[in-house]
Design a protein around this motif. Sequence first.
Motif, PDB file in Angstrom:
ATOM      1  N   THR A 159       0.745  -1.275  -0.067  1.00 38.78           N
ATOM      2  CA  THR A 159      -0.201  -0.088  -0.112  1.00 38.78           C
ATOM      3  C   THR A 159       1.066   1.167   0.035  1.00 38.78           C
ATOM      4  OG1 THR A 159      -1.568  -1.252   1.089  1.00 38.78           O
ATOM      5  CG2 THR A 159      -1.733   1.247   1.220  1.00 38.78           C
ATOM      6  N   MET A 160       1.840   1.202   0.780  1.00 42.07           N
ATOM      7  CA  MET A 160       2.801   2.274   0.751  1.00 42.07           C
ATOM      8  C   MET A 160       3.825   2.600  -0.284  1.00 42.07           C
ATOM      9  SD  MET A 160       1.631   3.772   3.308  1.00 42.07           S
ATOM     10  CE  MET A 160       3.122   5.255   3.413  1.00 42.07           C
ATOM     11  N   GLY A 205       2.572   2.290  -3.300  1.00 42.17           N
ATOM     12  CA  GLY A 205       1.426   2.407  -4.571  1.00 42.17           C
ATOM     13  C   GLY A 205       0.637   1.540  -4.930  1.00 42.17           C
ATOM     14  N   THR A 215      -3.818   1.675  -9.843  1.00 46.57           N
ATOM     15  CA  THR A 215      -4.208   2.782 -10.847  1.00 46.57           C
ATOM     16  C   THR A 215      -4.280   2.898 -12.032  1.00 46.57           C
ATOM     17  OG1 THR A 215      -2.046   3.653 -10.301  1.00 46.57           O
ATOM     18  CG2 THR A 215      -3.535   4.287  -8.591  1.00 46.57           C
ATOM     19  N   ASN A 252      -2.739   4.137 -14.435  1.00 43.20           N
ATOM     20  CA  ASN A 252      -1.409   4.329 -15.152  1.00 43.20           C
ATOM     21  C   ASN A 252      -0.455   3.389 -15.073  1.00 43.20           C
ATOM     22  OD1 ASN A 252      -1.138   4.510 -12.264  1.00 43.20           O
ATOM     23  ND2 ASN A 252       0.761   5.665 -12.439  1.00 43.20           N
ATOM     24  N   GLU A 259       8.402  10.591  -8.673  1.00 44.41           N
ATOM     25  CA  GLU A 259       7.530   9.462  -7.913  1.00 44.41           C
ATOM     26  C   GLU A 259       7.923   8.106  -7.728  1.00 44.41           C
ATOM     27  OE1 GLU A 259       3.057   9.697  -8.201  1.00 44.41           O
ATOM     28  OE2 GLU A 259       3.500   7.822  -9.623  1.00 44.41           O
ATOM     29  N   TYR A 274       7.233   7.389   0.876  1.00 41.99           N
ATOM     30  CA  TYR A 274       6.386   8.442   0.965  1.00 41.99           C
ATOM     31  C   TYR A 274       6.298   9.094   2.548  1.00 41.99           C
ATOM     32  CZ  TYR A 274       4.037   9.081  -3.514  1.00 41.99           C
ATOM     33  OH  TYR A 274       3.981   9.395  -4.873  1.00 41.99           O
ATOM     34  N   ARG A 286      -0.138   8.333   0.792  1.00 44.41           N
ATOM     35  CA  ARG A 286       0.316   7.094   0.067  1.00 44.41           C
ATOM     36  C   ARG A 286       0.470   7.378  -1.461  1.00 44.41           C
ATOM     37  NH1 ARG A 286      -4.028   4.986  -0.606  1.00 44.41           N
ATOM     38  NH2 ARG A 286      -5.533   6.019   0.857  1.00 44.41           N
ATOM     39  N   PRO A 287       1.309   6.840  -2.152  1.00 46.43           N
ATOM     40  CA  PRO A 287       1.322   6.698  -3.760  1.00 46.43           C
ATOM     41  C   PRO A 287      -0.051   6.651  -4.280  1.00 46.43           C
ATOM     42  CG  PRO A 287       3.262   5.323  -2.906  1.00 46.43           C
ATOM     43  CD  PRO A 287       2.130   5.405  -1.858  1.00 46.43           C
ATOM     44  N   HIS A 288      -0.301   7.483  -5.311  1.00 47.92           N
ATOM     45  CA  HIS A 288      -1.404   7.363  -6.041  1.00 47.92           C
ATOM     46  C   HIS A 288      -1.372   7.790  -7.339  1.00 47.92           C
ATOM     47  CE1 HIS A 288      -5.804   6.015  -5.867  1.00 47.92           C
ATOM     48  NE2 HIS A 288      -5.981   7.047  -6.533  1.00 47.92           N
ATOM     49  N   HIS A 289      -2.208   7.898  -8.103  1.00 44.63           N
ATOM     50  CA  HIS A 289      -2.220   8.431  -9.484  1.00 44.63           C
ATOM     51  C   HIS A 289      -3.198   9.464  -9.792  1.00 44.63           C
ATOM     52  CE1 HIS A 289      -1.564   8.922 -13.737  1.00 44.63           C
ATOM     53  NE2 HIS A 289      -2.704   8.396 -14.015  1.00 44.63           N
ATOM     54  N   SER A 335       2.009  12.064  -7.329  1.00 39.49           N
ATOM     55  CA  SER A 335       0.637  12.010  -6.642  1.00 39.49           C
ATOM     56  C   SER A 335       0.368  11.412  -5.295  1.00 39.49           C
ATOM     57  CB  SER A 335      -0.460  11.536  -7.589  1.00 39.49           C
ATOM     58  OG  SER A 335      -0.138  12.240  -8.821  1.00 39.49           O
ATOM     59  N   ALA A 336      -0.191  11.847  -4.573  1.00 41.09           N
ATOM     60  CA  ALA A 336      -0.377  11.022  -3.255  1.00 41.09           C
ATOM     61  C   ALA A 336      -1.844  10.995  -2.865  1.00 41.09           C
ATOM     62  CB  ALA A 336       0.460  11.597  -2.255  1.00 41.09           C
ATOM     63  N   GLU A 337      -2.335  10.042  -2.055  1.00 41.04           N
ATOM     64  CA  GLU A 337      -3.565   9.984  -1.371  1.00 41.04           C
ATOM     65  C   GLU A 337      -3.259  10.444   0.057  1.00 41.04           C
ATOM     66  OE1 GLU A 337      -7.349   7.891  -3.645  1.00 41.04           O
ATOM     67  OE2 GLU A 337      -5.985   6.702  -2.252  1.00 41.04           O
TER      68      GLU A 337
END
Lengths: 800, 339
Positions: free
Chosen positions: A26-27, A29, A170, A172, A470, A478, B246-249, B256-258
């Motif tokens: 989760t951390m 991505g 996600t 992408n 990223e 993160y 948290r990584p996101h898109h 990006s992050a949530e």
Amino acid sequence: MKASIEWLKEYTDINVSNKELAEILTMTGSKVEEIQEKGTDIKNVVVGKILEINKHPDADKLVVTKVNVGNEILQIVTGADNIKVGDIVPIAKNGSELPGGIQIKTGKLRGVESCGMMCSVGELGLSILDYPEQIEHGIMILPKEYELKLGKDIVEILQLKEEIIEFEITPNRPDCLSVEGLGREVAVSLGENYKNPRKNIDEKKTNLKTDIEGLKVDILAPDLCYRYVARAVKNVKIESSPEWLKRRLKACGMRAINNIVDITNYVMLEMGQPMHAFDINSIAGKHIKVRRATDGEKITTLDEQERTLNRENLVIADNEKAVAIAGVMGGLNSEIERNTNTVVFESAVFKGSSVRLTAKEIGLRTEASARYEKGLSPENAMRAINRAVELVTLLNAGEEIEGAIDVYPSKQEKKEIEFIPERINNLLGISLSKKEMEDILTKLDIEVKNGIAIPPYYRMDIEGEADLAEEILRIYGYDKLESTLISAETTLGGKNKEQKLEDALRKLLVNKGFSEIYTYGMLNEKELIKSNIESELLQQAVVLKKPLSEDYTMMRVSTIPSIMQTVAFNYAKKNQDVALFEIGRIYRDEKGSIEKNELPIEESILSISNYGENVDFYTIKGIVENILEVAHVKRYELSSKVERTSYHPGRVAKINVGNDTVAILGEISPIVTNNYNIGTRVYFAEIYVEKLAKYGKADSKYTEIAKFPAEERDIAIVVDELVEVGNIEKIISKKCKKILERVKLFDVYRSEKLGEGKKSVAYSLIFRSNEKTLSDEEISKTMETIVSDLKKELGAELRK
Amino acid sequence: MKEEIANIEKNALEEIKNAKDANSLNEARVKYLGKKGELTTILRGMGTIAQEERPKIGEMVNRVRDNLEEKIVEAEKNIKNKELLEKLTKEKIDVTMPSKKQELGSIHPITKVIDEVKEIFIGLGYKIAEGPEIEFAEYNFDKLNTPAGHPARDIQDTMYITDDILLRSQTSTMQARVMENTKPPIKIICPGTVYRSDSVDATHSPVFHQIEGLVVDRHITMSDLKGTLKVFAQTYLGEDTKIRFRPHHFPFTEPSAEMDVSCFVCKGKGCNVCKGEGWIEILGCGMVHPNVLENCNINSKEYTGFAFGFGVERIAMAKHGIDDMRLLFENDVRFLKQF
């Protein structure tokens, strides 16, 4: 995307608990949605063999059996009628547990001891769909070969233990819609090695051919198809797949069909490349053409539905007909059948947006289309097809035909991205060394040389420096990002005049007892008509191109309908004394802007609505006056010349500043309240907030407090009933503004004596000058002028 | 003579003191100070007094008269107050009867969230930006790195008026509008109504509200984003609030992050609101994508920025324990008055 831990372990070692794994992923991505641990809720259920079946002494529907469970013989009473002596069945022994928290204990059934229970498919928490040979309401009959496993745990025997992780991927990262992609993520996230089990495939050299067994491929729409690879296998034996393969499909949420179809699905799950398999004989002329459909072209897909296509849809066709909708689903006409001998595998990459639109249009979203629509790498296509052929050999499902047809019109270029560690540190607010960054990138298969980073083929989402940043950050962590505050030029924050005014209006209205509401800015034409909105206004409505529902087809041109709905709702709930307000927009296409591709007018309206005991026109008028005070709008005029059909024609007013209307207020027309089934009078005001802000001006300078004494005079006149008191006041003050401090209406009186259609109106006037004490004489003279003006303009008579 | 005067004073004071009401007090006044009163009589009889005695006696009489008058006024006041008090006692009211207060109205929970958020960011130097709800697809999508063909542009998700004009599906439109018209430094908060093709149910509404934040300047970092949102979360939800990125898109930010916050209902222990996780996802954020900066004529080599956005209804619902979004738009006064 679902994947089993067992499958993931093929790619990397996993030495953490499922919960830790979920947190770590989760951390980095890949958000874990759910961890399923199947089989953990079944305890002490073993394989047993039925030795005897005897009648129950006291019950016709029960039988008493003797069952061998390996180390002992148990007596079990059951009501099942699908068992016979010699059957191998699952036995829940004394003290066992079944899904749903059910506990089985020794007990008596109609006086006969029963030391456990025989289980059905359902009782073991399994689906009859996965065991089609079993019956739903009966004991599960296990294969004969399990006779050698008597007393063994059923969870082990049926391999019911399965740990499945479901990831939220996600859009992408289509590469992670595969176990292979997830395996890479797990390895890099855990800091473990990625053991590439497809190394042989990656190193394989494939001979390219222009035809295989007479089959040819042409891409006629290269804008929609980036690559098309075909290979074939012959002497195919269509049968069911081995258990391990079925199990993996099931773990990922797919059902087994037959070995060839299962292989295509397996490769898709494993490598993320959707595949398709045709019977070579169903391709007319043995010529595959990837082309746009013709308008109205029809195809019946594998789910036996006829689909109508158009020229925006891509199909796989032969010389005569379409055999598949590209990237979505195959056609029934080219389905693999029992007697299929030579199978053609397709591994192609289509344009994502095209597949997505096609799938949407025909209302068929499949596992394949869900992957295609995100944009797949053409470089994966050859690996995938070689893997499929390898699996055919492994499963002994057919024979490999050497060579592949590879039509690859637009080769995927390697992307080169400038890699400047300092800029990445600056963007993120971290301080990693070049080496640390390079280590992370290398782990992610991103090649770094001479200040250039080259992502692997499957990471088409990495396009620039920000993407590299990223990648570095998500692996670095993160959570290691510090919390700093902007060190830049100080900026002055705050609200503008209109925003401050809105705050002040809200405060006023809440103090006056009004509750704020939020209603939708969308509605349908019926609501506008229900509220008697003028047709000219109705024509200015902005209409939705494709409304979601009949209730919301256009934007509101007036707030009355949506607020009347709320009023009606409260009235129906028998809420008394309802006072509501809303600051919301109306939308008007006044000048045909939409047609000219310009935006329509949006106005902010303060709407007020009120009903209840002691509420009348003058209540709402008072509120509007308060609003004007709060907004510092001083010079305004109220007039009854309003043509708004939503209101009571005799009880409506507008407030103007010059020629500009800033507010409309009045009683809602009983015609409208009837339409909404409201049995009481409803008062309403619409205030144009932008105009209020525009005309409002707070005095910055104080006015001197009067020094000279005031003189009070009363005047009572008789006028026609239709004369508005506002008009009388205007005439009174017309010629003596300077010395007339206040005009106060104190009596309106009607009587027979005055005559029908007449009324008496009495005012008290307060005179005062800023310059001197007014003399009696001066005031009397002024009064005379007033009386004569009233007479002249309104035919008013002094009341005697 | 002096004795006589002293006696009169003594008697008079006695009578004044004993007077029970206005009448008896008046009688005393007449008896001593009236035209034929005892003290007046003495004054009148001054002629009979020896010449050298006169000033002294006169002075004495005057003093006594002044004293008596003063005492009478005082006594009068006392008597009046006593009478008034008796009257007041009879005027006792029931203070527990209902008041005549004017009912207060209420601010909608959506406004409450928006107001509180605005105040926090105004304090941090942000301005409030507002813009059209009926918007060009260009601002809702193209400029935000969401080109034609992107799934987010589907008619299933977005409500279109024409091919180029739509109901904005996100307040991010304001990012593009503000960047296009403002030179950095930019620090804005944009609250507003947005539209999506969702049917109404307990957790969805085709109309809802978002708050967007945008900062663009030189040297803006992702740590600044985290720091800013931490200040926000701790001001808004309480000092002990923890945040998690948290990584996101998102198409318009990279990285990006949530952001999750420690559950403000159970303080991280696990409850219904956080589904036992102890964390609640509250917003999406990230560094403004270089393409977005360039699309809005801002040099991405010189400037960086961050953006964040979240749904107002979800926060209002979580904060007030509202389990059905429809309540927010039904506007039942019995619901509204609770805020």
